[in-house]
Design a protein around this motif. Structure first.
Motif, PDB file in Angstrom:
ATOM      1  N   PRO A 177       0.815  -1.220   0.000  1.00 31.45           N
ATOM      2  CA  PRO A 177       0.000   0.000   0.000  1.00 31.45           C
ATOM      3  C   PRO A 177       0.847   1.267   0.000  1.00 31.45           C
ATOM      4  O   PRO A 177       2.023   1.252   0.345  1.00 31.45           O
ATOM      5  CB  PRO A 177      -0.785  -0.124   1.313  1.00 31.45           C
ATOM      6  CG  PRO A 177       0.112  -0.918   2.209  1.00 31.45           C
ATOM      7  CD  PRO A 177       0.832  -1.896   1.306  1.00 31.45           C
ATOM      8  N   SER A 178       0.218   2.358  -0.392  1.00 32.73           N
ATOM      9  CA  SER A 178       0.846   3.674  -0.293  1.00 32.73           C
ATOM     10  C   SER A 178       0.636   4.213   1.122  1.00 32.73           C
ATOM     11  O   SER A 178      -0.285   3.793   1.827  1.00 32.73           O
ATOM     12  CB  SER A 178       0.223   4.630  -1.306  1.00 32.73           C
ATOM     13  OG  SER A 178       0.459   4.186  -2.622  1.00 32.73           O
ATOM     14  N   PRO A 179       1.464   5.133   1.589  1.00 31.41           N
ATOM     15  CA  PRO A 179       1.329   5.641   2.956  1.00 31.41           C
ATOM     16  C   PRO A 179       0.083   6.517   3.126  1.00 31.41           C
ATOM     17  O   PRO A 179      -0.152   7.424   2.314  1.00 31.41           O
ATOM     18  CB  PRO A 179       2.604   6.463   3.150  1.00 31.41           C
ATOM     19  CG  PRO A 179       3.019   6.859   1.779  1.00 31.41           C
ATOM     20  CD  PRO A 179       2.630   5.725   0.889  1.00 31.41           C
ATOM     21  N   PRO A 180      -0.714   6.260   4.144  1.00 31.61           N
ATOM     22  CA  PRO A 180      -1.862   7.129   4.427  1.00 31.61           C
ATOM     23  C   PRO A 180      -1.386   8.498   4.934  1.00 31.61           C
ATOM     24  O   PRO A 180      -0.292   8.623   5.491  1.00 31.61           O
ATOM     25  CB  PRO A 180      -2.617   6.382   5.537  1.00 31.61           C
ATOM     26  CG  PRO A 180      -2.101   4.973   5.486  1.00 31.61           C
ATOM     27  CD  PRO A 180      -0.687   5.085   5.032  1.00 31.61           C
ATOM     28  N   ILE A 181      -2.210   9.514   4.740  1.00 29.21           N
ATOM     29  CA  ILE A 181      -1.874  10.856   5.219  1.00 29.21           C
ATOM     30  C   ILE A 181      -1.676  10.833   6.733  1.00 29.21           C
ATOM     31  O   ILE A 181      -2.470  10.236   7.472  1.00 29.21           O
ATOM     32  CB  ILE A 181      -2.977  11.858   4.849  1.00 29.21           C
ATOM     33  CG1 ILE A 181      -3.008  12.055   3.325  1.00 29.21           C
ATOM     34  CG2 ILE A 181      -2.769  13.205   5.542  1.00 29.21           C
ATOM     35  CD1 ILE A 181      -4.111  12.981   2.849  1.00 29.21           C
ATOM     36  N   GLY A 182      -0.603  11.453   7.202  1.00 31.56           N
ATOM     37  CA  GLY A 182      -0.327  11.533   8.631  1.00 31.56           C
ATOM     38  C   GLY A 182       0.574  10.421   9.151  1.00 31.56           C
ATOM     39  O   GLY A 182       1.065  10.508  10.281  1.00 31.56           O
ATOM     40  N   PHE A 183       0.820   9.393   8.332  1.00 32.56           N
ATOM     41  CA  PHE A 183       1.697   8.298   8.767  1.00 32.56           C
ATOM     42  C   PHE A 183       3.164   8.709   8.594  1.00 32.56           C
ATOM     43  O   PHE A 183       3.503   9.474   7.690  1.00 32.56           O
ATOM     44  CB  PHE A 183       1.429   7.042   7.949  1.00 32.56           C
ATOM     45  CG  PHE A 183       0.363   6.151   8.533  1.00 32.56           C
ATOM     46  CD1 PHE A 183       0.660   4.857   8.939  1.00 32.56           C
ATOM     47  CD2 PHE A 183      -0.938   6.611   8.674  1.00 32.56           C
ATOM     48  CE1 PHE A 183      -0.315   4.033   9.479  1.00 32.56           C
ATOM     49  CE2 PHE A 183      -1.919   5.797   9.212  1.00 32.56           C
ATOM     50  CZ  PHE A 183      -1.606   4.507   9.620  1.00 32.56           C
ATOM     51  N   GLN A 184       3.990   8.173   9.457  1.00 28.76           N
ATOM     52  CA  GLN A 184       5.426   8.384   9.296  1.00 28.76           C
ATOM     53  C   GLN A 184       5.946   7.549   8.132  1.00 28.76           C
ATOM     54  O   GLN A 184       5.480   6.426   7.913  1.00 28.76           O
ATOM     55  CB  GLN A 184       6.178   8.005  10.570  1.00 28.76           C
ATOM     56  CG  GLN A 184       6.160   9.073  11.648  1.00 28.76           C
ATOM     57  CD  GLN A 184       7.180   8.785  12.739  1.00 28.76           C
ATOM     58  OE1 GLN A 184       7.534   7.625  12.983  1.00 28.76           O
ATOM     59  NE2 GLN A 184       7.646   9.821  13.414  1.00 28.76           N
ATOM     60  N   VAL A 185       6.909   8.111   7.424  1.00 32.13           N
ATOM     61  CA  VAL A 185       7.598   7.365   6.369  1.00 32.13           C
ATOM     62  C   VAL A 185       9.092   7.571   6.557  1.00 32.13           C
ATOM     63  O   VAL A 185       9.537   8.600   7.078  1.00 32.13           O
ATOM     64  CB  VAL A 185       7.168   7.829   4.955  1.00 32.13           C
ATOM     65  CG1 VAL A 185       5.712   7.524   4.702  1.00 32.13           C
ATOM     66  CG2 VAL A 185       7.458   9.313   4.753  1.00 32.13           C
ATOM     67  N   ALA A 186       9.858   6.576   6.139  1.00 28.31           N
ATOM     68  CA  ALA A 186      11.321   6.688   6.127  1.00 28.31           C
ATOM     69  C   ALA A 186      11.746   6.628   4.664  1.00 28.31           C
ATOM     70  O   ALA A 186      11.396   5.687   3.942  1.00 28.31           O
ATOM     71  CB  ALA A 186      11.953   5.554   6.921  1.00 28.31           C
ATOM     72  N   ALA A 187      12.472   7.643   4.219  1.00 25.73           N
ATOM     73  CA  ALA A 187      12.850   7.714   2.810  1.00 25.73           C
ATOM     74  C   ALA A 187      14.253   8.278   2.651  1.00 25.73           C
ATOM     75  O   ALA A 187      14.703   9.088   3.470  1.00 25.73           O
ATOM     76  CB  ALA A 187      11.854   8.577   2.038  1.00 25.73           C
ATOM     77  N   ASN A 188      14.931   7.828   1.623  1.00 26.12           N
ATOM     78  CA  ASN A 188      16.175   8.467   1.196  1.00 26.12           C
ATOM     79  C   ASN A 188      15.843   9.419   0.055  1.00 26.12           C
ATOM     80  O   ASN A 188      14.932   9.157  -0.737  1.00 26.12           O
ATOM     81  CB  ASN A 188      17.210   7.437   0.726  1.00 26.12           C
ATOM     82  CG  ASN A 188      18.041   6.893   1.878  1.00 26.12           C
ATOM     83  OD1 ASN A 188      18.391   7.633   2.802  1.00 26.12           O
ATOM     84  ND2 ASN A 188      18.362   5.607   1.840  1.00 26.12           N
ATOM     85  N   TYR A 189      16.568  10.512  -0.020  1.00 24.89           N
ATOM     86  CA  TYR A 189      16.303  11.497  -1.064  1.00 24.89           C
ATOM     87  C   TYR A 189      17.611  12.121  -1.532  1.00 24.89           C
ATOM     88  O   TYR A 189      18.601  12.160  -0.796  1.00 24.89           O
ATOM     89  CB  TYR A 189      15.363  12.600  -0.550  1.00 24.89           C
ATOM     90  CG  TYR A 189      16.011  13.471   0.491  1.00 24.89           C
ATOM     91  CD1 TYR A 189      16.748  14.604   0.136  1.00 24.89           C
ATOM     92  CD2 TYR A 189      15.926  13.139   1.842  1.00 24.89           C
ATOM     93  CE1 TYR A 189      17.377  15.378   1.097  1.00 24.89           C
ATOM     94  CE2 TYR A 189      16.553  13.906   2.802  1.00 24.89           C
ATOM     95  CZ  TYR A 189      17.272  15.022   2.431  1.00 24.89           C
ATOM     96  OH  TYR A 189      17.907  15.774   3.389  1.00 24.89           O
ATOM     97  N   VAL A 190      17.608  12.592  -2.763  1.00 30.61           N
ATOM     98  CA  VAL A 190      18.678  13.419  -3.304  1.00 30.61           C
ATOM     99  C   VAL A 190      17.992  14.611  -3.960  1.00 30.61           C
ATOM    100  O   VAL A 190      17.205  14.432  -4.892  1.00 30.61           O
ATOM    101  CB  VAL A 190      19.545  12.664  -4.334  1.00 30.61           C
ATOM    102  CG1 VAL A 190      20.561  13.611  -4.973  1.00 30.61           C
ATOM    103  CG2 VAL A 190      20.265  11.494  -3.673  1.00 30.61           C
ATOM    104  N   ALA A 191      18.260  15.811  -3.457  1.00 27.68           N
ATOM    105  CA  ALA A 191      17.591  17.019  -3.929  1.00 27.68           C
ATOM    106  C   ALA A 191      18.514  17.809  -4.844  1.00 27.68           C
ATOM    107  O   ALA A 191      19.673  18.061  -4.503  1.00 27.68           O
ATOM    108  CB  ALA A 191      17.166  17.877  -2.739  1.00 27.68           C
ATOM    109  N   MET A 192      17.998  18.199  -6.013  1.00 26.13           N
ATOM    110  CA  MET A 192      18.816  18.858  -7.037  1.00 26.13           C
ATOM    111  C   MET A 192      18.102  20.074  -7.608  1.00 26.13           C
ATOM    112  O   MET A 192      16.867  20.158  -7.581  1.00 26.13           O
ATOM    113  CB  MET A 192      19.099  17.876  -8.187  1.00 26.13           C
ATOM    114  CG  MET A 192      19.845  16.610  -7.781  1.00 26.13           C
ATOM    115  SD  MET A 192      19.783  15.332  -9.085  1.00 26.13           S
ATOM    116  CE  MET A 192      18.130  14.643  -8.812  1.00 26.13           C
ATOM    117  N   VAL A 193      18.897  21.003  -8.135  1.00 29.99           N
ATOM    118  CA  VAL A 193      18.337  22.047  -8.985  1.00 29.99           C
ATOM    119  C   VAL A 193      18.196  21.439 -10.385  1.00 29.99           C
ATOM    120  O   VAL A 193      18.746  20.363 -10.653  1.00 29.99           O
ATOM    121  CB  VAL A 193      19.248  23.302  -8.991  1.00 29.99           C
ATOM    122  CG1 VAL A 193      19.225  23.984  -7.632  1.00 29.99           C
ATOM    123  CG2 VAL A 193      20.687  22.955  -9.381  1.00 29.99           C
ATOM    124  N   PRO A 194      17.451  22.084 -11.297  1.00 27.96           N
ATOM    125  CA  PRO A 194      17.173  21.454 -12.597  1.00 27.96           C
ATOM    126  C   PRO A 194      18.388  21.033 -13.409  1.00 27.96           C
ATOM    127  O   PRO A 194      18.296  20.093 -14.204  1.00 27.96           O
ATOM    128  CB  PRO A 194      16.369  22.543 -13.332  1.00 27.96           C
ATOM    129  CG  PRO A 194      15.654  23.268 -12.242  1.00 27.96           C
ATOM    130  CD  PRO A 194      16.636  23.322 -11.099  1.00 27.96           C
TER     131      PRO A 194
END
Length: 240
Positions: A138-155
Protein backbone atom coordinates in the motif's frame (compact mmCIF):
# COMPACT_ATOMS: atom_id res chain seq x y z
CA UNK A 1 9.10 24.02 7.15
CA UNK A 2 9.49 22.40 10.54
CA UNK A 3 11.32 19.10 10.79
CA UNK A 4 9.85 16.08 12.56
CA UNK A 5 11.14 15.68 16.11
CA UNK A 6 12.27 12.14 15.49
CA UNK A 7 14.09 12.73 12.24
CA UNK A 8 17.38 14.06 10.91
CA UNK A 9 17.85 17.64 9.75
CA UNK A 10 15.26 18.82 7.24
CA UNK A 11 16.26 18.62 3.57
CA UNK A 12 14.70 22.05 3.13
CA UNK A 13 16.96 24.02 5.44
CA UNK A 14 20.64 24.58 4.70
CA UNK A 15 23.08 26.77 6.64
CA UNK A 16 24.85 29.56 4.83
CA UNK A 17 28.41 28.61 3.87
CA UNK A 18 31.41 30.22 5.63
CA UNK A 19 33.29 32.89 3.75
CA UNK A 20 36.84 32.42 2.59
CA UNK A 21 38.11 35.81 3.78
CA UNK A 22 40.24 34.37 6.59
CA UNK A 23 41.83 31.79 4.31
CA UNK A 24 42.49 34.44 1.68
CA UNK A 25 44.18 36.68 4.25
CA UNK A 26 46.32 33.77 5.42
CA UNK A 27 47.50 33.16 1.87
CA UNK A 28 48.35 36.83 1.44
CA UNK A 29 50.27 36.89 4.70
CA UNK A 30 52.10 33.74 3.63
CA UNK A 31 53.01 35.38 0.31
CA UNK A 32 54.48 38.38 2.14
CA UNK A 33 56.56 36.15 4.41
CA UNK A 34 57.81 34.23 1.39
CA UNK A 35 58.96 37.44 -0.34
CA UNK A 36 60.79 38.63 2.78
CA UNK A 37 62.59 35.31 3.24
CA UNK A 38 63.51 35.09 -0.46
CA UNK A 39 65.01 38.57 -0.53
CA UNK A 40 67.06 38.29 2.68
CA UNK A 41 68.47 34.82 1.96
CA UNK A 42 69.16 35.28 -1.74
CA UNK A 43 70.81 38.72 -1.38
CA UNK A 44 73.12 37.44 1.36
CA UNK A 45 74.10 34.53 -0.86
CA UNK A 46 74.85 36.83 -3.81
CA UNK A 47 76.99 39.10 -1.67
CA UNK A 48 79.18 36.30 -0.34
CA UNK A 49 79.52 34.69 -3.75
CA UNK A 50 80.62 37.94 -5.36
CA UNK A 51 83.10 39.14 -2.74
CA UNK A 52 84.00 36.18 -0.57
CA UNK A 53 83.03 38.19 2.53
CA UNK A 54 81.44 36.75 5.63
CA UNK A 55 77.73 37.10 6.51
CA UNK A 56 78.56 39.87 9.02
CA UNK A 57 80.53 41.84 6.43
CA UNK A 58 77.73 41.43 3.96
CA UNK A 59 75.06 42.76 6.31
CA UNK A 60 75.48 46.34 5.15
CA UNK A 61 75.42 45.31 1.51
CA UNK A 62 72.31 43.22 2.20
CA UNK A 63 70.54 46.25 3.66
CA UNK A 64 71.50 48.33 0.65
CA UNK A 65 70.32 45.75 -1.89
CA UNK A 66 66.99 45.15 -0.14
CA UNK A 67 66.24 48.83 0.40
CA UNK A 68 68.04 50.50 -2.51
CA UNK A 69 65.98 49.42 -5.52
CA UNK A 70 68.74 47.42 -7.24
CA UNK A 71 68.15 45.19 -10.24
CA UNK A 72 68.84 42.16 -8.03
CA UNK A 73 66.06 43.21 -5.70
CA UNK A 74 63.66 43.76 -8.60
CA UNK A 75 64.46 40.36 -10.09
CA UNK A 76 63.98 38.53 -6.81
CA UNK A 77 60.80 40.44 -6.06
CA UNK A 78 59.40 39.46 -9.46
CA UNK A 79 60.08 35.77 -8.78
CA UNK A 80 58.52 36.00 -5.31
CA UNK A 81 55.42 37.80 -6.58
CA UNK A 82 55.03 35.21 -9.36
CA UNK A 83 55.15 32.37 -6.86
CA UNK A 84 52.66 34.16 -4.63
CA UNK A 85 50.30 34.70 -7.58
CA UNK A 86 50.45 31.00 -8.42
CA UNK A 87 49.56 30.17 -4.83
CA UNK A 88 46.58 32.51 -4.91
CA UNK A 89 45.41 31.02 -8.21
CA UNK A 90 45.55 27.53 -6.67
CA UNK A 91 43.54 28.80 -3.70
CA UNK A 92 40.91 30.32 -6.01
CA UNK A 93 40.52 26.97 -7.81
CA UNK A 94 39.93 25.16 -4.52
CA UNK A 95 37.51 27.84 -3.32
CA UNK A 96 35.57 27.54 -6.56
CA UNK A 97 35.01 23.81 -5.92
CA UNK A 98 37.10 22.51 -8.83
CA UNK A 99 37.09 19.68 -9.65
CA UNK A 100 33.46 19.05 -8.64
CA UNK A 101 32.94 16.74 -5.73
CA UNK A 102 31.40 13.34 -6.52
CA UNK A 103 28.25 12.96 -4.43
CA UNK A 104 26.28 9.73 -3.85
CA UNK A 105 23.16 9.39 -5.98
CA UNK A 106 20.01 7.30 -6.09
CA UNK A 107 20.06 7.28 -9.90
CA UNK A 108 23.42 6.50 -11.53
CA UNK A 109 24.44 6.93 -15.18
CA UNK A 110 22.69 3.77 -16.39
CA UNK A 111 19.58 4.75 -14.45
CA UNK A 112 19.62 8.18 -16.12
CA UNK A 113 19.74 6.51 -19.53
CA UNK A 114 16.79 4.25 -18.72
CA UNK A 115 14.86 7.19 -17.29
CA UNK A 116 14.69 8.79 -20.74
CA UNK A 117 12.29 6.05 -21.83
CA UNK A 118 10.08 6.18 -18.73
CA UNK A 119 6.74 7.96 -19.32
CA UNK A 120 6.14 11.22 -17.44
CA UNK A 121 3.10 11.53 -15.18
CA UNK A 122 1.64 15.00 -14.56
CA UNK A 123 -0.80 15.64 -11.71
CA UNK A 124 -3.46 18.37 -11.40
CA UNK A 125 -1.15 20.45 -9.17
CA UNK A 126 1.55 20.57 -11.84
CA UNK A 127 3.81 18.02 -10.15
CA UNK A 128 5.51 15.66 -12.58
CA UNK A 129 7.23 12.37 -11.85
CA UNK A 130 8.79 9.28 -13.38
CA UNK A 131 8.83 5.93 -11.58
CA UNK A 132 12.33 4.48 -11.81
CA UNK A 133 11.11 1.49 -9.79
CA UNK A 134 7.57 0.77 -8.64
CA UNK A 135 7.38 -0.54 -5.07
CA UNK A 136 5.02 -3.07 -3.53
CA UNK A 137 2.17 -2.94 -1.02
CA UNK A 138 0.00 0.00 0.00
CA UNK A 139 0.85 3.67 -0.29
CA UNK A 140 1.33 5.64 2.96
CA UNK A 141 -1.86 7.13 4.43
CA UNK A 142 -1.87 10.86 5.22
CA UNK A 143 -0.33 11.53 8.63
CA UNK A 144 1.70 8.30 8.77
CA UNK A 145 5.43 8.38 9.30
CA UNK A 146 7.60 7.36 6.37
CA UNK A 147 11.32 6.69 6.13
CA UNK A 148 12.85 7.71 2.81
CA UNK A 149 16.18 8.47 1.20
CA UNK A 150 16.30 11.50 -1.06
CA UNK A 151 18.68 13.42 -3.30
CA UNK A 152 17.59 17.02 -3.93
CA UNK A 153 18.82 18.86 -7.04
CA UNK A 154 18.34 22.05 -8.98
CA UNK A 155 17.17 21.45 -12.60
CA UNK A 156 20.73 21.28 -14.01
CA UNK A 157 21.49 18.29 -11.76
CA UNK A 158 23.58 19.99 -9.06
CA UNK A 159 22.82 18.47 -5.64
CA UNK A 160 21.90 20.85 -2.83
CA UNK A 161 20.92 18.29 -0.19
CA UNK A 162 20.91 14.52 0.29
CA UNK A 163 20.05 12.02 3.02
CA UNK A 164 22.72 9.71 1.55
CA UNK A 165 25.43 12.14 2.63
CA UNK A 166 23.96 12.25 6.15
CA UNK A 167 24.10 8.46 6.35
CA UNK A 168 20.51 7.94 7.48
CA UNK A 169 17.02 8.11 5.94
CA UNK A 170 14.75 11.09 6.49
CA UNK A 171 11.69 10.38 8.66
CA UNK A 172 8.61 12.60 8.62
CA UNK A 173 4.81 12.49 8.63
CA UNK A 174 3.67 12.51 5.05
CA UNK A 175 0.88 14.89 4.04
CA UNK A 176 1.26 16.94 7.24
CA UNK A 177 3.17 19.91 5.86
CA UNK A 178 6.49 18.88 7.36
CA UNK A 179 8.14 18.98 3.93
CA UNK A 180 7.52 20.99 0.76
CA UNK A 181 4.21 20.37 -1.00
CA UNK A 182 5.70 18.63 -4.02
CA UNK A 183 7.56 16.09 -1.88
CA UNK A 184 4.44 15.41 0.21
CA UNK A 185 2.30 14.83 -2.86
CA UNK A 186 4.91 12.74 -4.64
CA UNK A 187 5.45 10.30 -1.76
CA UNK A 188 1.75 9.85 -0.98
CA UNK A 189 1.25 7.82 -4.17
CA UNK A 190 4.45 5.75 -3.83
CA UNK A 191 4.79 2.22 -2.47
CA UNK A 192 7.48 0.79 -0.22
CA UNK A 193 10.62 -0.01 -2.19
CA UNK A 194 9.69 2.44 -4.93
CA UNK A 195 12.18 4.86 -6.45
CA UNK A 196 10.76 7.98 -8.10
CA UNK A 197 12.06 11.17 -9.67
CA UNK A 198 9.93 14.17 -8.80
CA UNK A 199 9.95 17.29 -10.98
CA UNK A 200 8.60 19.84 -8.53
CA UNK A 201 7.40 23.19 -9.94
CA UNK A 202 8.15 26.46 -8.14
CA UNK A 203 4.73 26.84 -6.43
CA UNK A 204 5.19 23.41 -4.79
CA UNK A 205 8.86 23.94 -3.83
CA UNK A 206 10.58 26.53 -1.61
CA UNK A 207 8.67 29.83 -1.30
CA UNK A 208 11.64 31.55 0.35
CA UNK A 209 14.36 29.64 -1.49
CA UNK A 210 17.54 28.26 0.08
CA UNK A 211 20.90 29.94 0.54
CA UNK A 212 23.98 28.34 -0.96
CA UNK A 213 26.61 26.39 0.98
CA UNK A 214 30.19 25.47 -0.03
CA UNK A 215 29.96 23.34 -3.15
CA UNK A 216 26.16 23.65 -3.20
CA UNK A 217 23.97 25.68 -5.53
CA UNK A 218 21.56 28.36 -4.35
CA UNK A 219 17.84 27.65 -4.74
CA UNK A 220 15.99 30.86 -5.69
CA UNK A 221 12.53 31.47 -4.16
CA UNK A 222 9.69 29.54 -5.82
CA UNK A 223 11.99 27.92 -8.37
CA UNK A 224 11.62 24.34 -9.68
CA UNK A 225 13.62 21.56 -8.04
CA UNK A 226 14.12 17.84 -8.68
CA UNK A 227 14.00 15.12 -6.01
CA UNK A 228 14.99 11.48 -6.37
CA UNK A 229 13.12 9.63 -3.60
CA UNK A 230 13.34 6.04 -2.40
CA UNK A 231 10.49 5.08 -0.02
CA UNK A 232 12.05 2.62 2.40
CA UNK A 233 9.57 2.02 5.17
CA UNK A 234 6.20 3.03 6.63
CA UNK A 235 6.72 2.35 10.38
CA UNK A 236 3.13 2.64 11.61
CA UNK A 237 1.72 0.65 8.69
CA UNK A 238 4.33 -2.09 8.49
CA UNK A 239 4.22 -2.68 12.25
CA UNK A 240 0.49 -3.46 12.28
Amino acid sequence: MAAAASCSASPLLLPSGPRHAAASTAWLRGGGAFRSRALSSEVSCCCKAASGRSAAQCRGADDFLIGGGSSTRRGLLGVALGASALGLAAFDAVAAGLPPEEKPKLCDASCETELENVPMVTTESGLQYKDIKVGEGPSPPIGFQVAANYVAMVPNGQIFDSSLEKGQPYIFRVGSGQVIKGLDEGILSMKVGGLRRLYIPGPLAFPKGLTSAPGRPRVPPSSPVVFDVNLLYIPGLDDE
